[in-house]
Design an enzyme around this catalytic site. Structure first.
Site, PDB file in Angstrom:
ATOM      1  N   CYS A  25      -4.461   6.082  -3.228  1.00  0.00           N
ATOM      2  CA  CYS A  25      -4.153   4.861  -3.967  1.00  0.00           C
ATOM      3  C   CYS A  25      -3.316   3.948  -2.833  1.00  0.00           C
ATOM      4  CB  CYS A  25      -3.090   5.042  -5.046  1.00  0.00           C
ATOM      5  SG  CYS A  25      -2.566   3.587  -5.976  1.00  0.00           S
TER       6      CYS A  25
ATOM      7  N   THR B  74      -7.666  -2.048  -3.064  1.00  0.00           N
ATOM      8  CA  THR B  74      -7.464  -1.360  -3.949  1.00  0.00           C
ATOM      9  C   THR B  74      -8.432  -0.185  -3.900  1.00  0.00           C
ATOM     10  OG1 THR B  74      -7.472  -0.776  -6.433  1.00  0.00           O
ATOM     11  CG2 THR B  74      -8.597  -2.791  -5.701  1.00  0.00           C
ATOM     12  N   ASN B  75      -8.187   1.318  -4.244  1.00  0.00           N
ATOM     13  CA  ASN B  75      -9.199   2.400  -4.150  1.00  0.00           C
ATOM     14  C   ASN B  75      -9.510   2.311  -5.560  1.00  0.00           C
ATOM     15  OD1 ASN B  75      -8.720   4.331  -1.865  1.00  0.00           O
ATOM     16  ND2 ASN B  75      -6.556   3.477  -2.298  1.00  0.00           N
TER      17      ASN B  75
END
Length: 228
Positions: A195, A83-84
């Protein structure tokens, strides 16, 4: 090849893409019937998303740190956070972790710089676009980072209300393409899909700028670290 530990589930849609890329890249590089030695801790995203909205980053970081410690104890030798947005707590995640941690922004910066880009657009959740943790890491590498000036609410909503649920809509694709066009008008040479779900919606075939998909780049970097 070292065992890869992956903290996923944020969302499970993008984690599924990680699983495919990790195994495809391993098979390509090692040949035959090889696949990635992989340990996944897939979190329930709803509580994490609620912590994000409430600004409870310490609590979210503690949950991810527990997952990281569990992966290390289970035998993971390289660690990735799929996940960013949650890299905002990367330092907390890696507390007391002895195995290498591959930060998602680093292979993205490597790829952009290798291709000669230095002024780039960044799309992601509102946290990634508005907070400094991600932009600062890219800026430290010499990249000039632009984020959308308008439509951040729409862009963020599409991620949480559609892409995280596996919903891909043409009107939403057009919103993202328009956002990329505006970044290009401000001088962006390429765009980071910052994302892990955005690659479901836009890619080089639809974007007016070259796309750098963090999911793909991060997964390949994890394989590289595990092999080398």
């Amino acid at each position: 090849m070292k065992a890869i530990g992956l903290i996923g589930g944020m969302s499970w849609e993008s984690t599924a893409h990680y699983y495919r890329i990790l195994n495809q890249e391993t098979a390509t590089r090692r040949g035959g019937l090889h696949s990635a030695p992989l340990i996944v801790h897939s979190l329930d995203f709803a509580p994490i998303a609620a912590m994000q909205s409430a600004g409870q980053w310490d609590e979210a970081g503690a949950a991810l740190n527990a997952a990281a410690r569990g992966l290390q104890q289970a035998g993971a030798q390289v660690l990735g956070l799929a996940t960013n947005t949650m890299h905002v707590v990367a330092d907390q995640v890696t507390q007391d972790i002895a195995i290498p941690f591959i930060h998602i922004a680093d292979p993205t910066a490597d790829a952009l710089l290798a291709d000669g880009y230095d002024r780039i657009g960044l799309l992601g959740t509102r946290f990634t676009m508005e907070m400094s943790f991600y932009k600062d890491r890219l800026t430290a590498r010499g990249l000039d980072v632009l984020v959308p000036e308008v439509d951040r609410t729409n862009l963020n909503g599409i991620i949480y209300e559609e892409l995280c649920k596996g919903i891909v809509r043409e009107p939403s694709r057009l919103i993202y393409i328009e956002a990329i066009e505006r970044l290009a008008a401000r001088g962006a040479q390429a765009v980071i899909l910052g994302c892990t779900e955005i690659g479901m919606l836009v890619d080089d075939s639809t974007s007016p700028l070259p796309c750098y998909d963090t999911t793909d780049l991060h997964a390949r970097a994890l394989v590289d670290a595990a092999i080398n």
